[in-house]
Each structure stands twice: as C-alpha cells, then as structure tokens.
Scaffold this active site. Structure first.
Site, mmCIF file in Angstrom:
data_model
loop_
_atom_site.group_PDB
_atom_site.id
_atom_site.type_symbol
_atom_site.label_atom_id
_atom_site.label_comp_id
_atom_site.label_asym_id
_atom_site.label_seq_id
_atom_site.Cartn_x
_atom_site.Cartn_y
_atom_site.Cartn_z
ATOM 1 N N ASP A 1 0.800 -1.220 0.000
ATOM 2 C CA ASP A 1 0.000 0.000 0.000
ATOM 3 C C ASP A 1 0.837 1.276 0.000
ATOM 4 O O ASP A 1 0.297 2.361 0.117
ATOM 5 C CB ASP A 1 -0.972 0.025 1.190
ATOM 6 C CG ASP A 1 -0.284 -0.235 2.514
ATOM 7 O OD1 ASP A 1 0.917 0.074 2.619
ATOM 8 O OD2 ASP A 1 -0.936 -0.745 3.429
ATOM 9 N N CYS A 2 2.154 1.157 -0.120
ATOM 10 C CA CYS A 2 2.981 2.359 -0.173
ATOM 11 C C CYS A 2 4.347 2.009 -0.736
ATOM 12 O O CYS A 2 4.701 0.837 -0.873
ATOM 13 C CB CYS A 2 3.129 2.987 1.216
ATOM 14 S SG CYS A 2 4.056 1.960 2.371
ATOM 15 N N CYS B 1 6.511 -0.271 1.391
ATOM 16 C CA CYS B 1 6.265 -1.708 1.218
ATOM 17 C C CYS B 1 7.100 -2.240 0.055
ATOM 18 O O CYS B 1 7.755 -3.279 0.155
ATOM 19 C CB CYS B 1 4.780 -1.970 0.939
ATOM 20 S SG CYS B 1 3.661 -1.529 2.279
ATOM 21 N N CYS C 1 15.012 12.323 19.277
ATOM 22 C CA CYS C 1 13.737 11.637 19.028
ATOM 23 C C CYS C 1 13.136 12.157 17.716
ATOM 24 O O CYS C 1 13.005 13.365 17.523
ATOM 25 C CB CYS C 1 12.773 11.897 20.176
ATOM 26 S SG CYS C 1 11.164 11.124 19.930
ATOM 27 N N CYS D 1 10.271 12.447 16.468
ATOM 28 C CA CYS D 1 8.847 12.814 16.385
ATOM 29 C C CYS D 1 8.610 14.012 15.468
ATOM 30 O O CYS D 1 7.711 13.998 14.629
ATOM 31 C CB CYS D 1 8.306 13.114 17.776
ATOM 32 S SG CYS D 1 8.190 11.652 18.832
ATOM 33 N N ASP E 1 -4.458 14.966 -23.610
ATOM 34 C CA ASP E 1 -5.438 14.437 -24.545
ATOM 35 C C ASP E 1 -6.241 15.615 -25.118
ATOM 36 O O ASP E 1 -6.285 16.690 -24.523
ATOM 37 C CB ASP E 1 -6.373 13.471 -23.802
ATOM 38 C CG ASP E 1 -7.381 12.822 -24.720
ATOM 39 O OD1 ASP E 1 -7.008 12.464 -25.849
ATOM 40 O OD2 ASP E 1 -8.546 12.687 -24.317
ATOM 41 N N ASP F 1 -8.833 11.896 -19.989
ATOM 42 C CA ASP F 1 -10.117 11.650 -19.332
ATOM 43 C C ASP F 1 -10.757 10.340 -19.745
ATOM 44 O O ASP F 1 -11.872 10.056 -19.337
ATOM 45 C CB ASP F 1 -11.093 12.794 -19.642
ATOM 46 C CG ASP F 1 -11.606 12.726 -21.072
ATOM 47 O OD1 ASP F 1 -10.821 12.335 -21.959
ATOM 48 O OD2 ASP F 1 -12.783 13.058 -21.297
ATOM 49 N N ASP G 1 12.131 18.650 21.207
ATOM 50 C CA ASP G 1 11.358 17.791 20.297
ATOM 51 C C ASP G 1 9.906 18.238 20.222
ATOM 52 O O ASP G 1 9.370 18.459 19.132
ATOM 53 C CB ASP G 1 11.425 16.335 20.758
ATOM 54 C CG ASP G 1 10.668 15.422 19.814
ATOM 55 O OD1 ASP G 1 11.042 15.351 18.621
ATOM 56 O OD2 ASP G 1 9.687 14.797 20.246
#
Length: 745
Positions: free
Chosen positions: A15-16, A19, A402, A404, A446, A643, A729
């Site tokens: 999904d990304c 992955c 960190c 974050c 197009d 389209d 942070d």
C-alpha cells in the site's frame, strides 16, 4: 553462462512505496536474482533471475514480510497481425466513406493461483471489501478505541493515566514493532516501522505515553488510507476487462447463432453484433455497415462508420445495424486486454520511491543513537568525568534526537496540502505524487474531453436561398429523436435559438449515409456530401465551401430539400473556455506541452493551431504511451492529462498521470491526480501547489533539525538539561505543525 529469466508475481497488500522498498531489498539479495521491479499500484513484482534461483524461497521470503504471493506470469501477446486501422474523428465533410458518426451520419475524415496469507498479526491482505472489515481497519479502530478509553480512565483515575495510555499505545505498537523486526531481518533495519517504534518507545521512556499512543494511532490511520487507495487503484485496473462483454453471439457453419462465453472465442470465429451491443472481440467486418462508438479504445470524439473489411475493437459499441465479424484476436489478446497489460507494465516500470523520512532515518536514527552512546561513555572513560553527569547528557541527546518532529514534518505538510487541493477540486493521490508534480518539465494532454469540451457544437450554418434559421430548423426536424452526438448538438443549437420544430414523417435512417424525412410536404435529406451528391446537384462552389470547412477540422452535413441543396451545417468539438490561458500558464512555467489524440490530423491540427500547442494525432493507446516514453528518454519529467480509458496506459507510463473532471472511472483511478472541475488552468495550479508544499516541507525539516542542533550544542555545554531536551522535540513538533497548517490557506 546462465540463462536469464523473468518471473512475475502478484503481491497482495502493498500500500505504499515503503512496502515496495522492503520487498525489493529482501528479494534482491537472494541467490540467482539479478533485478527486481515492484509496482505498488499494480500489485506485482517482476524478478529477473537465472536457473539457480529458488522461486519458492523468494515467495517464502516475501510472505515472511507479511504479504501474500501468487504466480502471475503474463501471457505473451499473440502473433497475429494487428488490424487496427485507426479512424479519424470529428473533422470532415460528412462523407461517410472514411469514418463516421453513429446512426446515419457517415463522417468523412472523422476521424491466477491461490493466494497464501502472510504473517499472523501483520496483515497486508488486499482491501477488497469495506475498510472497516479488513484486519488493518479493525486494528485501527481498536487502537482508536483504546486511545479514547485511556482518556476516560485518565479523567476518572488520574493516578493510572500513564499506564492507561501505555496500554493504548501497545495495542497498535505491537504489530508495528513486529513488522519492524521482520523488515530488519530481511535487510531493512531502519524502516518507517522501526522509526515509529523507536519514537513511541522513546516517548514511553520519558513518560509521554499520551503522545506515544496518539502517534501510533495516527500512523495506523495513514496506513489504512494508503491501503484503501491502493486497493481502489488495483480494482480500477481489473475493471478495464469488464468493458468486454462476457457473452458473444457465435454463428455456426449452418448460419444459426448461439450465445457462448466471449473468452471461448477463437481466431476465425464468426460473431454477430446487434445494434447497441458491445462488440465482444477484435475482428474484421464481413458484412454490414454501422457507426461504431470507439471512445473507450481510441478516444474518438464522434462514432466512426465501419463497413465490410474494416477492423473493429473489443469493448466498442455497435451503432445502428447488425454486423457479422470475423474474430482476429483471442480474448486474452484483444484491445482491452492489451490496454490492461500496458497499464500494469507501465506502472511496474516506475521505480519505487521511498518516503523521505524513511530514507533519512537510515542515517539519522543510528547516528543519533551512536552519538548519544559516545557522549554517555567516552568522557567518563577517557577523561575521568562524572558518569552521572554524562549519562544524563546522553539521555538528553537521545530525547533531542527523538524523530517525532521529523516524523510529523513531512506528512503534516502533505496532509494540509492535500486538503487545500481537495477544496479546490484538485485530488492528489499521495505525497510522492505531490512532490513529483513540481518537477514536471513536459505535459502531454489528450484532446477530446481534456483540451476540448468532449461534445461537438454547431460552429457554422451556411445557407443557399434560405435563411440560416430555416436551415437549422429543417435539419433539427429531421434529427428529432436521435441520440447521435452530432444530432444532439444540432438539436441543442435549435433549443438555444428557441426554434419551433415542424413535425416530420417517414423518417428513415440510411446506414452510413444520413437521414431522410418528409417535413411540411417536402422531402428532406441531411447527411454526407457523397450521399447528397447522389441525390442532388452539388456544384463545385458548394464542394469548395465544404472542403474549406473540412480543412478547419469540422464535420459537415449537407441539407437537401426536394433534391436541391439549401444549406450546410458544420460542427466541431471546441476547446474549453480556459484551455488557451491554461496552456499559457504552463508555458510561463517553462513546461513543454504536446497534444496526444486519437482524432485525425486535420481536426487535431485545427485545435492545435488555435491553442498554440504541438500536435500528435491518429494515435492508439499504445502510441500515446510510447510518446510519453520518448519524452522521458529526452530527459523530461512527464505529466499526462486525459479523461478516457484510452488514456490509461499513457497515464500510467507518465511520471504523473492527471485525470480531468468528467473522465471515466478508469482514468480517475489509474491517474495519480485528478482535476475535478475540468479546468485546464488547474494543471498549472497543481504544479504550483506542489512547489509551495515542497518549500513548506524544507522549512519544516530545517526547523526540526535546527532546533535539535541548537539544543545538542547547549546540552553538551551543560547549559540545558533533560526537560529542555524534551521541549526541543515537542516544541519543534508544534512549530512544524503550525507551519504546515499555513498551507490550508
């Protein structure tokens, strides 16, 4: 010398880009593997390997990461000769010999194996049903519920609030941490899962359990949204094949017909296509003459007239006559099947782009850990300094380091930008697309439905001996009740002009020629120049006027009353109102523009000259995809705007595919971005939004790292301690979030 082979797999649950990166890294290091190409959107992996490679071991390695794997070796295209004689569109003098509109206006010049599930507790299964029924959706809901419960517990029992948030955090963190460990064992030690795990555990150590639980929950929400988007994109590719009918009318040797599954048709079979039917296979017409709506395949703005010997494509719509067709391609190699393959192959060629923070964490996170360890250990060991003092400083540096603020800096800007774009009708499918938009140097557009409205309009009414109003009135009377695009344009013009249409009788549709009827006691014919010449006298002067309109890319119909020519009506699919300004905006941004269209050169060039854009005409879907590749080979970052289904391969092949509003579902799902309002000027707006977002992201990264650098120096110098380190942070997180929210304006 070992022989190189290619094996293709279906991968469930990607999904990304992260992955894809993990799978690529894991498989690339296996024995016998030479190259790996992973496509998130298509859900495929192609492995180049020699005969020593163990395919079962490759599948097992991917399944250990938590993805499902099944073989998906694509069938090679057949060796039959491609009969696609691509017709032209919308231009012409209404002579139906070449190509045609539907009904009676013949327009001359118109032109797999079972899926094995992954690891327990780390679900990457495809999200085909509702998101809340998927394991990933259930985990996100559970994590959110635990977070709410922790808030309530904190209100009732403040003494155990910290433990309540710690428990809520663990609900989502355990599967994330498991994924981080498995990715590390497969060769990706500092994945985004590892980054999130370190961030959450770090927050837990400093007792910021509330923040830790919230960060974990938001991470799960982001992954869930990515999974939903990836699943819809894959479904859109599969839906292409649904354009081809499941059944076909097969004619046997005795001339009788029976319904059979379309997939069983073989080359040489004879099929029957009735009026209004979708044609079930690629083939050659043996008998019959009809207008074919080829928009799903070629993007023709007007249906094309086809007769004996002409090629027809699977998935196109038969118009107004019965056709006998000889099949020239098996189901797995017809036009739509090739489009599906082109889409998947083009997507697979895209190199997986890792998330910025994931790439940076490969160096940043271990660097921070190493620096903190050195600060804590070296001064006491080498200089005899106080262990308590320097361990304290080491812990402070760990807090300063960190990630974050870094984790939130990029997605916060992207989320704000995506929201701002959506409010303006600009849909962008993810941060990597948003980043790439600002790097585009060429845009391929197009014509029909993108640069033009996609609907023909009456442009000229020429009268001979009668008023223009009378010519339009009689033509509309003959066309009354027709659903043909050109007829609708004429009827629309009559409606706008508020004309009273007389009654017609004895209406006849003359296949491939025109229409006739009796109106107010006169015999009226409205159709092509060729057919009109057979019914009345068309002088050289009339023919020259028709050719002049034809040369301007217009479709021309001739009106005869009792055999005498009384007028001409010309139609053309006109440019969108903002097309010229939109293209100028791209030119000012130093972006090259080119029109790619299935229409004929006359029609396309007429629009191209008017808009001042480079033109490539008479193209099939594969041609558009090829030209996108040629632009990329020249060094351009290419955006493709379209389209229709016929644009899907080129949309997928481009660096960024952009679907225009009003386009087909397939175009919208295949594309990386969509312009819902259909304004050409919004293409430049997309690019401007991308550039503004990237500036914001760079500012956020500077803020996050800059504050950390300042507090790193002050901590080592003994000026600041543990609590200021925490503020380094959290303060940076607040600042980058506020900066990102500026994009909402």
């Amino acid at each position: 010398m070992s022989m190189q082979r290619q094996t293709r797999f279906r991968i469930g649950g990607m999904d990304c880009a992260s992955c894809a990166s993990k799978i690529d890294t894991a498989v690339r290091g296996m024995p016998g593997v030479d190259d790996v190409s992973v496509s998130v959107t298509a859900g495929t992996m192609t492995v180049s390997h020699d005969e020593t490679s163990d395919l079962d071991a490759i599948g097992k390695k991917v399944r250990r990461l938590g993805y499902s794997v099944s073989p998906a070796q694509a069938k090679q295209p057949g060796t039959h000769t491609d009969q696609h004689t691509h017709g032209t569109c919308c231009g012409g003098d209404h002579d139906h010999d070449a190509n045609s509109g539907r009904h009676d206006h013949d327009r001359e010049g118109e032109g797999d194996a079972p899926v094995v599930e992954g690891l327990h507790g780390h679900d990457h299964t495809p999200m085909d049903g509702p998101w809340w029924k998927s394991p990933k959706g259930r985990l996100t809901i559970l994590s959110g519920a635990a977070l709410v419960a922790a808030y309530l517990v904190g209100l009732v029992l403040p003494a155990i609030e910290i433990w309540a948030f710690a428990a809520a955090m663990l609900v989502g963190l355990v599967p994330i941490a498991r994924r981080a460990v498995m990715a590390a064992l497969a060769g990706t030690p500092f994945s985004i899962e590892m980054l999130m795990t370190i961030a959450a555990v770090g927050a837990l150590i400093i007792n910021a359990t509330e923040e830790a639980a919230m960060v974990v929950f938001l991470f799960l929400v982001g992954e869930l949204l990515e999974g939903v988007a990836a699943g819809k994109a894959r479904q859109s590719i599969r839906s292409l094949s649904e354009l081809v009918p499941k059944k076909a009318l097969l004619e046997d040797e005795q001339g009788t017909t029976r319904e059979v599954p379309a997939e069983t048709l073989s080359i040489g079979s004879i099929i029957i296509a009735r009026p209004g039917d979708r044609i079930s296979a690629d083939g050659i017409i043996l008998s019959g003459e009809s207008a074919i709506d080829e928009a799903p395949v070629t993007g023709e703005s007007v249906p094309v007239s086809k007769a004996k010997g002409d090629a027809v494509f699977a998935g196109t719509v038969n118009g107004d006559a019965v056709l006998r067709i000889e099949v020239t391609a098996a189901a797995e190699d017809n036009t739509i099947a090739r489009v599906v393959r082109l889409v998947e192959e083009a997507q697979e060629k895209k190199a997986p782009t890792e998330r910025f923070i994931d790439r940076f964490s490969r160096y940043y996170t271990p660097g921070v850990v190493a620096a903190a360890a050195l600060v804590a250990i070296l001064p006491p060991l080498l200089l005899g300094a106080s262990w308590n003092e320097w361990v304290y400083k080491g812990l402070a540096i760990l807090l300063i380091g960190c990630p974050c603020a870094l984790v939130i800096s990029t997605p916060a800007a992207i989320a704000a930008s995506l929201s701002a774009g959506a409010r303006r009708g600009l849909l962008i499918k993810g941060g990597s697309v948003l980043e790439t938009l600002g790097k585009l140097t060429a845009i391929a557009l197009d014509k029909t439905g993108t640069l033009t409205e996609g609907k023909p309009k009456v442009t000229d009414i020429v009268s001979y001996g009668r008023s223009e109003t009378e010519v339009l009135r009689l033509a509309a009377a003959v066309e009354a009740g027709s659903s043909h695009p050109l007829a609708l344009a004429i009827l629309k013009k009559a409606e706008v002009d508020k004309l009273d249409l007389p009654r017609s009788s004895d209406n006849k549709a003359l296949g491939g020629k025109g229409v006739s009827a009796t109106v107010e006691g006169s015999e009226i014919f409205f159709g092509s120049r060729k057919s009109a010449s057979e019914r009345g006298d068309i002088s050289d002067a009339h023919k020259q006027e028709i050719e002049a309109l034809h040369a301007d890319g217009k479709t021309v119909s001739v009106l005869l009353v009792d055999g005498q020519i009384v007028g001409l009506i010309a139609l053309r699919d006109e440019p969108r109102a903002d097309a010229e300004d939109g293209l100028k905006a791209l030119e000012l941004a130093d972006i090259r523009t080119v029109m790619l269209t299935g229409d004929n050169a006359l029609t396309a060039n007429a629009i191209g000259v008017r808009l001042g854009i480079e033109v490539r005409a008479d193209l099939l879907p594969a041609d558009k995809s090829r030209i996108v590749g040629e632009l990329q080979a020249e060094g351009h970052m290419v955006g493709k705007v379209g389209d229709g289904i016929n644009d899907a391969p080129a949309l997928a092949a481009a660096n960024v595919g952009i679907a225009m509003g009003g386009g087909t579902d397939v175009a919208l799902e295949t594309a990386d971005a969509a312009i819902l309002h259909g304004r050409v000027g919004d293409i430049a707006a997309l690019i401007a939004l991308s550039k503004k977002t990237m500036r914001n992201i760079h500012q956020n990264i500077t803020i996050a790292l800059g504050l950390k650098a300042v507090f790193l120096v002050t901590t080592i110098a003994g000026i600041t301690g543990l609590w200021p380190a925490i503020l380094a942070d959290t303060g940076a997180t607040v600042l980058v979030t506020m900066n990102a929210l500026r994009l909402l304006r």
